[in-house]
Design a protein around this motif. Structure first.
Motif, PDB file in Angstrom:
ATOM      1  N   ASP A 229       0.803  -1.227   0.000  1.00 20.50           N
ATOM      2  CA  ASP A 229       0.000   0.000   0.000  1.00 20.50           C
ATOM      3  C   ASP A 229       0.831   1.270   0.000  1.00 20.50           C
ATOM      4  N   ALA A 230       2.086   1.192  -0.392  1.00 20.26           N
ATOM      5  CA  ALA A 230       2.898   2.411  -0.446  1.00 20.26           C
ATOM      6  C   ALA A 230       2.547   3.213  -1.697  1.00 20.26           C
ATOM      7  N   VAL A 231       2.451   4.505  -1.532  1.00 18.42           N
ATOM      8  CA  VAL A 231       2.198   5.420  -2.647  1.00 18.42           C
ATOM      9  C   VAL A 231       3.265   6.514  -2.596  1.00 18.42           C
ATOM     10  N   ASN A 232       3.862   6.787  -3.748  1.00 19.22           N
ATOM     11  CA  ASN A 232       4.886   7.839  -3.860  1.00 19.22           C
ATOM     12  C   ASN A 232       5.977   7.692  -2.793  1.00 19.22           C
TER      13      ASN A 232
ATOM     14  N   LEU B  54       7.121  15.539 -10.774  1.00 19.02           N
ATOM     15  CA  LEU B  54       7.340  14.765  -9.549  1.00 19.02           C
ATOM     16  C   LEU B  54       6.402  15.235  -8.440  1.00 19.02           C
ATOM     17  N   PRO B  55       5.800  14.302  -7.695  1.00 18.44           N
ATOM     18  CA  PRO B  55       5.044  14.701  -6.511  1.00 18.44           C
ATOM     19  C   PRO B  55       6.012  15.160  -5.430  1.00 18.44           C
ATOM     20  N   PRO B  56       5.538  15.952  -4.496  1.00 11.47           N
ATOM     21  CA  PRO B  56       6.428  16.405  -3.420  1.00 11.47           C
ATOM     22  C   PRO B  56       6.790  15.255  -2.487  1.00 11.47           C
ATOM     23  N   ILE B  57       7.927  15.379  -1.839  1.00 10.64           N
ATOM     24  CA  ILE B  57       8.293  14.421  -0.795  1.00 10.64           C
ATOM     25  C   ILE B  57       7.325  14.606   0.363  1.00 10.64           C
ATOM     26  N   ALA B  58       6.783  13.509   0.838  1.00  9.98           N
ATOM     27  CA  ALA B  58       5.718  13.569   1.850  1.00  9.98           C
ATOM     28  C   ALA B  58       6.239  14.062   3.193  1.00  9.98           C
ATOM     29  N   MET B  59       5.449  14.917   3.843  1.00 11.03           N
ATOM     30  CA  MET B  59       5.733  15.409   5.188  1.00 11.03           C
ATOM     31  C   MET B  59       4.619  14.948   6.128  1.00 11.03           C
TER      32      MET B  59
ATOM     33  N   MET C  79       8.384  11.849   5.711  1.00 17.01           N
ATOM     34  CA  MET C  79       7.766  10.533   5.813  1.00 17.01           C
ATOM     35  C   MET C  79       8.370   9.569   4.789  1.00 17.01           C
ATOM     36  N   PRO C  80       8.238   8.261   5.003  1.00 19.24           N
ATOM     37  CA  PRO C  80       8.800   7.288   4.059  1.00 19.24           C
ATOM     38  C   PRO C  80       8.034   7.188   2.750  1.00 19.24           C
ATOM     39  N   ALA C  81       6.796   7.679   2.716  1.00 22.78           N
ATOM     40  CA  ALA C  81       5.975   7.670   1.510  1.00 22.78           C
ATOM     41  C   ALA C  81       4.753   8.527   1.781  1.00 22.78           C
TER      42      ALA C  81
END
Length: 771
Positions: free
Chosen positions: A531-534, A572-577, A600-602
């Protein structure tokens, strides 16, 4: 019994060479050679078995060397391209050298010394000396001796692959075949072949009459590609010949001197060939021996010494100031030495033992059927695992060891056409991907793909979507180009590889309503599999490498490539916070409203399945955050909130702490990495940990940590002492971008004797205050 076939063996004639010196001559007075000799290792007692061995090698041919209680000298010989019909990398064989009378049995003044400065091992007792060395420039190993009294020498060949082993029953050859998951194989393991001997030489080989290669293609639904990609295992022949002045064959496995002598010599020559026959291989081996023998041993030894002298003078880090500092310094040298011994052949060194695997008690996760002292066993098999293997190669950029780096890059480049064809067949688009665990020629191993898997999706959830490692290879290649400014490397290796990987990311994933790439289904390393996204490592990798690719000289790239790279960077999507939960990364993905903001890791992720911290890939390997860069406190807060502190093996606590300027933590981890000794007598055969002995990714990670504590480069800027402790002293020389070297002395937090070459780069050096 060992299979013997009827092939005529060419007689080899040798003239007695002048023996330049009975001792390993010292290196040049240059700093690197002088400092490395401080780390030589001397033992004063005899050993028992391979767990009491020292390593030597020339990057392709290598050996574990030890002496047994009866004084016999033992050589366990390996070669980097000795791949069997099952795709297993194995040893060539073992030699037992007996002396009669044996001057080394009485150990009162016996010494066995590994002389790092010129890559040899020397045995000495009184006036008796034996020297073992593997020519740095030729596939040859030599044993030379000067003895006080005339002595008879006997060399025995010991082989253990002596019978056909059924692929469906337990056998020594089945041990360590992780890549097949314990599944019955459709081929048998063939024995080694001892060739009919000449009067003065013994020759043996392993010849692959069958191959597992077609089975892998068939199981992975790629049969249509078989005719395009020749089988690298089928009809591969690898082996060696042994001979020496005054030696004669006494039986199928033994050479013996015809009379006692004070001077003794034994020579081994090794060769691997693909798509050959045993007679053709034998003829080529004889020609190779003739060619090598035209160079006198005196000249070969001088050239061998020069290679090692040049190698050690490329770079160095010598640390002092405490007992721990001395251990770190010696560990750094030993890891670099083992890589020099293991990584100049056709294939890269393997993280799980390299060419120096030794026997040991079995780990719980492997079939333990009589595997102790099996010379060919290594946990986790013969596939390459990017997450582990990359750590062997990152530090070789700053050491200036481009020759050692090339097998790592070449493995991925050679497999690129197959990876592109696989992508087209599976997904009907362009580009290429490589999963985490591959055979050296490119496909996922069958344990991960799954036997009789009707789909193209890997059965293994650990590896199913684990593809970001190639972004890290691109980052390594970019650093190599930055350091060397080698336009040919960039144009013909870096750019084609990077273009194929970025094309995959561009074409494989859909865009969301905002036009952003949505990576799903995906995973964030091995830890967040479902279930990992980005995932953060993939996005961070692309954020890191794409601007650098776009900054390459226009003549090295095409407009089409630059357009793709610009579009992917834009999309690119942003790195998740997110927020911490009880001060740590939330396991469920939802933090406390008043928690600390962290990376966050994803964007979305499920439960943990491993012990990695993917969110910290923004620090290392991708260096988006670090000392002197924006967002340092955010990255440090993310580090503090990590769930899995991990200091040895493939853990990255040290490297990431160094990048973030966390000096105390980086120093502590460096000590842990370089003192993670195994149970072997040569304690730098790093403890198995999660891998096998020696655990080379542990030493590689330690090298990266120490280098980043001392120097970090960003563009043209060279940052010195970004995480260097005030209580450690060092003399150093490291390579930097734009064909630059930086050397100096650090003591009490101050840099002296600074020398930057070329001098024009001195203006780009920034010295940080130490902590």
């Amino acid at each position: 019994m060992t299979k013997i076939i009827s092939v005529r063996v060419r007689t080899l004639f040798f003239a007695l060479p002048l023996f330049a010196s009975c001792l390993c001559a010292p290196g040049s007075p240059d700093t690197g050679s002088r400092l490395v000799s401080d780390n030589d290792v001397t033992w004063t007692t005899l050993g028992e078995n391979e767990n009491d061995s020292m390593p030597i090698g020339n990057g392709d041919l290598a050996a574990n060397v030890w002496t047994e209680q009866n004084g016999d000298l033992m050589l366990l010989v390996a070669k980097s391209d000795a791949w069997t019909e099952t795709g297993k990398i194995v040893k060539l064989g073992r030699l037992r050298i007996k002396l009669s009378p044996n001057p080394f049995v009485e150990a009162s003044d016996f010494t066995q010394t590994l002389k790092l400065e010129n890559g040899c091992i020397e045995l000495q007792k009184g006036e008796n000396t034996l020297r073992v060395w593997i020519d740095a420039n030729r596939p040859a190993m030599h044993v030379e001796g000067h003895l006080a009294v005339p002595t008879t020498v006997e060399a025995g060949l010991e082989l253990w692959r002596t019978n056909v082993d059924s692929s469906s029953s337990p056998s020594p050859q089945r041990g360590g075949l992780f890549e097949f998951g314990g599944h019955d194989l459709p081929i048998d393991f063939e024995p080694d072949t001892v060739l009919p001997h000449s009067a003065d030489s013994l020759t043996w080989c392993h010849f692959n009459i069958v191959s597992i290669y077609p089975t892998v293609f068939q199981q992975e639904h790629l049969e249509s590609l078989l005719s395009k990609y020749p089988d690298p295992y089928l009809h591969r022949c690898f082996g060696a010949t042994i001979t020496g002045p005054g030696l004669a064959v006494s039986d199928d496995h033994t050479l013996k001197a015809s009379s006692p002598d004070k001077y003794i010599r034994l020579d081994l020559y090794a060769l691997t060939e693909e798509n050959t026959s045993i007679p053709a291989w034998q003829n080529d081996l004889s020609a190779l021996v003739d060619k090598i023998h035209r160079v006198s041993l005196r000249k070969a030894w001088a050239e061998h010494q020069q290679w090692w002298d040049d190698f050690w003078n490329r770079s160095w880090i010598h640390v002092a100031g405490s007992p721990d500092a001395a251990k770190v310094s010696q560990g750094y040298v030993m890891q670099r030495y083992m890589m020099a011994c293991s990584s100049r052949g056709p294939q890269p060194a393997k993280f799980n033992g390299g060419l120096f695997t030794v026997g040991h008690d079995m780990p719980e996760n492997e079939d333990s059927s009589n595997e102790n002292h099996n010379p060919d066993f290594r946990a986790w098999g013969s596939s390459y695992w990017n997450q582990n293997n990359r750590l062997l190669y990152w530090p070789l950029i700053a050491t200036g060891d481009e020759d050692l780096l090339q097998p790592w890059y070449q493995m991925y480049l050679d497999a690129l056409p197959l990876a592109e064809d696989r992508t087209r067949l599976y997904y009907h688009h362009g580009g290429a991907d490589y999963v985490e665990t591959i055979y050296y020629w490119g496909l996922p191993n069958l344990n991960d793909f799954g036997w009789d898997n009707p789909t193209n999706v890997l059965v293994s959830e650990w590896m199913r979507y684990h593809i970001q490692g190639t972004l890290e290879v691109i980052a390594q290649m970019l650093d190599t180009y930055d350091y060397t400014q080698d336009a040919d490397f960039a144009e013909h290796k870096l750019v084609p590889f990077a273009a194929a990987i970025v094309d995959y990311y561009d074409q494989h994933w859909p865009r969301d309503a905002d036009g952003k790439i949505r990576m799903s289904p995906a995973q964030s390393l091995e830890t967040y599999q479902r279930d990992a996204v980005n995932p953060t490592p993939d996005i961070a990798g692309l954020e890191s490498v794409l601007p650098r690719l776009l900054a390459l000289p226009y003549k090295l790239t095409s407009q089409e490539q630059r357009d793709v790279w610009s579009n992917v960077l834009r999309d690119l999507p942003p790195i998740a916070m997110g927020k911490t939960h009880d001060g740590k990364l939330p396991r469920s993905g939802t933090g406390d409203p008043d928690g600390t903001t962290i990376i966050m890791p994803a964007e979305k992720y499920g439960h943990t399945r491993n012990a990695e911290n993917p969110q910290l890939y923004v620090a290392f390997p991708y260096r988006l955050y670090g000392v002197g860069k924006p967002g340092l406190e955010l990255a440090r807060d993310t580090y503090a909130a990590r769930l899995f502190p991990f200091v040895t093996c493939w853990g990255q606590d040290g490297t990431q702490a160094a990048v973030l300027g966390l000096t105390a933590r980086a120093q502590s981890v460096a000590i842990s990495e370089f003192t993670d000794y195994g149970d072997e007598r040569f304690r730098w055969f790093w403890k198995a940990g999660g891998d096998w002995i020696p655990d080379l990714d542990d030493g590689g990670s330690g090298m990266i940590t120490l280098q980043l504590m001392l120097m970090q480069c960003d563009g043209k800027q060279i940052l010195l002492l970004p995480a260097w402790p005030s209580d450690w002293t060092t003399d150093f020389k490291l390579n930097a971008p734009y064909q630059t070297t930086v050397e100096g002395h650090v003591e009490n937090g101050h840099v002296s004797k600074l020398k930057v070459t070329p001098a024009s780069r001195t203006k780009d050096v920034v010295i940080m205050p130490v902590q």
